[in-house]
Design a protein around this motif. Structure first.
Motif, PDB file in Angstrom:
ATOM      1  N   MET A 100       0.737  -1.209   0.038  1.00 24.88           N
ATOM      2  CA  MET A 100      -0.049  -0.172  -0.015  1.00 24.88           C
ATOM      3  C   MET A 100       0.913   1.391  -0.001  1.00 24.88           C
ATOM      4  O   MET A 100       0.490   2.177  -0.703  1.00 24.88           O
ATOM      5  CB  MET A 100      -0.955   0.111   1.284  1.00 24.88           C
ATOM      6  CG  MET A 100      -1.869   1.021   1.387  1.00 24.88           C
ATOM      7  SD  MET A 100      -3.004   0.703  -0.052  1.00 24.88           S
ATOM      8  CE  MET A 100      -4.490   1.619   0.658  1.00 24.88           C
ATOM      9  N   ASN A 101       1.784   1.284   0.836  1.00 23.08           N
ATOM     10  CA  ASN A 101       2.999   2.401   0.979  1.00 23.08           C
ATOM     11  C   ASN A 101       3.472   2.840  -0.539  1.00 23.08           C
ATOM     12  O   ASN A 101       3.757   3.701  -0.939  1.00 23.08           O
ATOM     13  CB  ASN A 101       3.701   2.243   1.895  1.00 23.08           C
ATOM     14  CG  ASN A 101       3.271   2.253   3.271  1.00 23.08           C
ATOM     15  OD1 ASN A 101       2.373   3.039   3.238  1.00 23.08           O
ATOM     16  ND2 ASN A 101       3.948   1.684   4.357  1.00 23.08           N
ATOM     17  N   ALA A 102       3.826   1.500  -1.083  1.00 23.14           N
ATOM     18  CA  ALA A 102       4.426   1.559  -2.432  1.00 23.14           C
ATOM     19  C   ALA A 102       3.293   2.258  -3.563  1.00 23.14           C
ATOM     20  O   ALA A 102       3.869   3.226  -4.297  1.00 23.14           O
ATOM     21  CB  ALA A 102       4.748   0.292  -3.157  1.00 23.14           C
ATOM     22  N   LYS A 103       2.189   2.102  -3.371  1.00 24.25           N
ATOM     23  CA  LYS A 103       1.267   2.903  -4.219  1.00 24.25           C
ATOM     24  C   LYS A 103       1.397   4.163  -3.922  1.00 24.25           C
ATOM     25  O   LYS A 103       1.292   5.271  -4.820  1.00 24.25           O
ATOM     26  CB  LYS A 103      -0.129   2.327  -4.054  1.00 24.25           C
ATOM     27  CG  LYS A 103      -0.357   0.888  -4.632  1.00 24.25           C
ATOM     28  CD  LYS A 103      -1.696   0.436  -4.650  1.00 24.25           C
ATOM     29  CE  LYS A 103      -2.063  -0.872  -4.790  1.00 24.25           C
ATOM     30  NZ  LYS A 103      -3.527  -1.213  -4.592  1.00 24.25           N
ATOM     31  N   ILE A 156       3.891   5.955  -2.700  1.00 25.05           N
ATOM     32  CA  ILE A 156       4.954   6.493  -3.327  1.00 25.05           C
ATOM     33  C   ILE A 156       5.222   6.829  -4.680  1.00 25.05           C
ATOM     34  O   ILE A 156       5.397   7.811  -5.353  1.00 25.05           O
ATOM     35  CB  ILE A 156       6.296   5.514  -2.607  1.00 25.05           C
ATOM     36  CG1 ILE A 156       6.432   5.644  -1.082  1.00 25.05           C
ATOM     37  CG2 ILE A 156       7.527   6.165  -3.504  1.00 25.05           C
ATOM     38  CD1 ILE A 156       7.544   4.897  -0.510  1.00 25.05           C
ATOM     39  N   LEU A 157       4.671   5.851  -5.587  1.00 25.12           N
ATOM     40  CA  LEU A 157       4.381   5.846  -6.842  1.00 25.12           C
ATOM     41  C   LEU A 157       3.532   7.236  -7.257  1.00 25.12           C
ATOM     42  O   LEU A 157       3.891   7.789  -8.224  1.00 25.12           O
ATOM     43  CB  LEU A 157       3.980   4.614  -7.337  1.00 25.12           C
ATOM     44  CG  LEU A 157       3.894   4.584  -9.040  1.00 25.12           C
ATOM     45  CD1 LEU A 157       5.272   4.582  -9.551  1.00 25.12           C
ATOM     46  CD2 LEU A 157       3.239   3.247  -9.214  1.00 25.12           C
ATOM     47  N   ALA A 158       2.501   7.180  -6.444  1.00 24.63           N
ATOM     48  CA  ALA A 158       1.829   8.197  -6.815  1.00 24.63           C
ATOM     49  C   ALA A 158       2.578   9.605  -6.685  1.00 24.63           C
ATOM     50  O   ALA A 158       2.286  10.668  -7.548  1.00 24.63           O
ATOM     51  CB  ALA A 158       0.404   8.216  -6.159  1.00 24.63           C
ATOM     52  N   LEU A 159       2.971   9.610  -5.611  1.00 20.77           N
ATOM     53  CA  LEU A 159       3.675  11.034  -5.381  1.00 20.77           C
ATOM     54  C   LEU A 159       4.909  11.459  -6.179  1.00 20.77           C
ATOM     55  O   LEU A 159       5.051  12.438  -6.861  1.00 20.77           O
ATOM     56  CB  LEU A 159       4.254  10.835  -3.718  1.00 20.77           C
ATOM     57  CG  LEU A 159       5.244  11.903  -3.270  1.00 20.77           C
ATOM     58  CD1 LEU A 159       4.404  13.018  -3.119  1.00 20.77           C
ATOM     59  CD2 LEU A 159       6.076  11.733  -2.174  1.00 20.77           C
ATOM     60  N   ALA A 213       3.257  12.477  -9.333  1.00 22.82           N
ATOM     61  CA  ALA A 213       2.744  13.787  -9.204  1.00 22.82           C
ATOM     62  C   ALA A 213       3.962  14.961  -9.331  1.00 22.82           C
ATOM     63  O   ALA A 213       3.579  16.000  -9.848  1.00 22.82           O
ATOM     64  CB  ALA A 213       2.087  14.095  -7.852  1.00 22.82           C
ATOM     65  N   LEU A 214       5.104  14.571  -8.679  1.00 22.87           N
ATOM     66  CA  LEU A 214       6.174  15.388  -8.811  1.00 22.87           C
ATOM     67  C   LEU A 214       6.488  15.535 -10.050  1.00 22.87           C
ATOM     68  O   LEU A 214       7.281  16.763 -10.489  1.00 22.87           O
ATOM     69  CB  LEU A 214       7.141  14.793  -7.698  1.00 22.87           C
ATOM     70  CG  LEU A 214       6.972  15.201  -6.186  1.00 22.87           C
ATOM     71  CD1 LEU A 214       8.067  14.581  -5.371  1.00 22.87           C
ATOM     72  CD2 LEU A 214       6.794  16.662  -5.910  1.00 22.87           C
ATOM     73  N   GLN A 215       6.640  14.695 -11.032  1.00 23.92           N
ATOM     74  CA  GLN A 215       7.279  14.436 -12.182  1.00 23.92           C
ATOM     75  C   GLN A 215       6.073  15.315 -12.984  1.00 23.92           C
ATOM     76  O   GLN A 215       6.664  16.306 -14.078  1.00 23.92           O
ATOM     77  CB  GLN A 215       7.294  13.096 -12.967  1.00 23.92           C
ATOM     78  CG  GLN A 215       8.270  12.455 -12.370  1.00 23.92           C
ATOM     79  CD  GLN A 215       8.535  10.961 -13.159  1.00 23.92           C
ATOM     80  OE1 GLN A 215       7.564  10.718 -13.509  1.00 23.92           O
ATOM     81  NE2 GLN A 215       9.630  10.413 -13.132  1.00 23.92           N
ATOM     82  N   VAL A 216       5.056  15.296 -12.802  1.00 26.51           N
ATOM     83  CA  VAL A 216       4.002  16.239 -13.641  1.00 26.51           C
ATOM     84  C   VAL A 216       4.258  17.706 -13.307  1.00 26.51           C
ATOM     85  O   VAL A 216       4.298  18.440 -13.936  1.00 26.51           O
ATOM     86  CB  VAL A 216       2.652  15.758 -13.226  1.00 26.51           C
ATOM     87  CG1 VAL A 216       1.738  16.661 -13.899  1.00 26.51           C
ATOM     88  CG2 VAL A 216       2.351  14.243 -13.926  1.00 26.51           C
ATOM     89  N   SER A 217       4.302  17.875 -11.886  1.00 27.44           N
ATOM     90  CA  SER A 217       4.467  19.340 -11.450  1.00 27.44           C
ATOM     91  C   SER A 217       5.735  20.046 -11.890  1.00 27.44           C
ATOM     92  O   SER A 217       5.929  21.194 -12.414  1.00 27.44           O
ATOM     93  CB  SER A 217       4.202  19.672 -10.097  1.00 27.44           C
ATOM     94  OG  SER A 217       5.484  18.900  -9.380  1.00 27.44           O
ATOM     95  N   MET A 218       6.843  19.011 -12.000  1.00 34.14           N
ATOM     96  CA  MET A 218       8.071  19.605 -12.540  1.00 34.14           C
ATOM     97  C   MET A 218       8.077  19.996 -14.006  1.00 34.14           C
ATOM     98  O   MET A 218       8.753  20.713 -14.789  1.00 34.14           O
ATOM     99  CB  MET A 218       9.315  18.658 -11.989  1.00 34.14           C
ATOM    100  CG  MET A 218       9.566  18.496 -10.773  1.00 34.14           C
ATOM    101  SD  MET A 218      10.085  20.341 -10.030  1.00 34.14           S
ATOM    102  CE  MET A 218      11.576  20.627 -10.869  1.00 34.14           C
TER     103      MET A 218
END
Length: 130
Positions: A1-4, A6-9, A12-17
């Motif tokens: 669950m934590n891996a999901k 982390i992947l979502a984070l 999201a960071l790649q999109v914002s960058m």
């Protein structure tokens, strides 16, 4: 669950960058903008000269002349402030032109250009650039 999470984070960071990378405008768009800007400034200068001529020819010229002088003083102060902020304004203008060209121009560029051309016809009658 934590891996999901982390992947979502990470995604999201790649999109914002990727949204932070603002493309530079093309030379064609920059030249078109500079041409329109210089023409508009010429229109304003000619309208101001006509206003000064009308003020000096009128009977109530003294009151109007004082008003024109106060407007001219405000314009000089604004020009002084604008010259100090010129690099910031140029960078912001370049960024906005790049964003416009990348995201909006494919969708609204043709209709905006047509609208500007129609407005130019009326401006040539009311406030000519020459």
């Amino acid at each position: 669950m934590n891996a999901k999470y982390i992947l979502a984070l990470v995604l999201a960071l790649q999109v914002s960058m990727s949204l932070c990378e603002i493309p530079a405008p093309s030379q064609e768009l920059q030249a078109k903008y500079d041409s329109m800007k210089s023409t508009f400034i010429k229109r304003l200068e000619n309208a101001y000269k006509k206003l000064q001529d009308a003020v000096s020819a009128s009977e109530q010229g003294q009151v109007a002349k004082e008003l024109v002088d106060s407007v001219q003083a405000v314009a000089k102060v604004a020009a002084g402030l604008g010259s100090e902020a010129a690099p910031i304004v140029d960078q912001a203008r370049s960024s906005l032109l790049g964003l416009y060209e990348q995201y909006l121009r494919p969708h609204v560029g043709e209709s905006l250009s047509t609208g500007i051309d129609h407005i130019k016809v009326y401006l040539d009658e009311v406030m000519p650039a020459e």
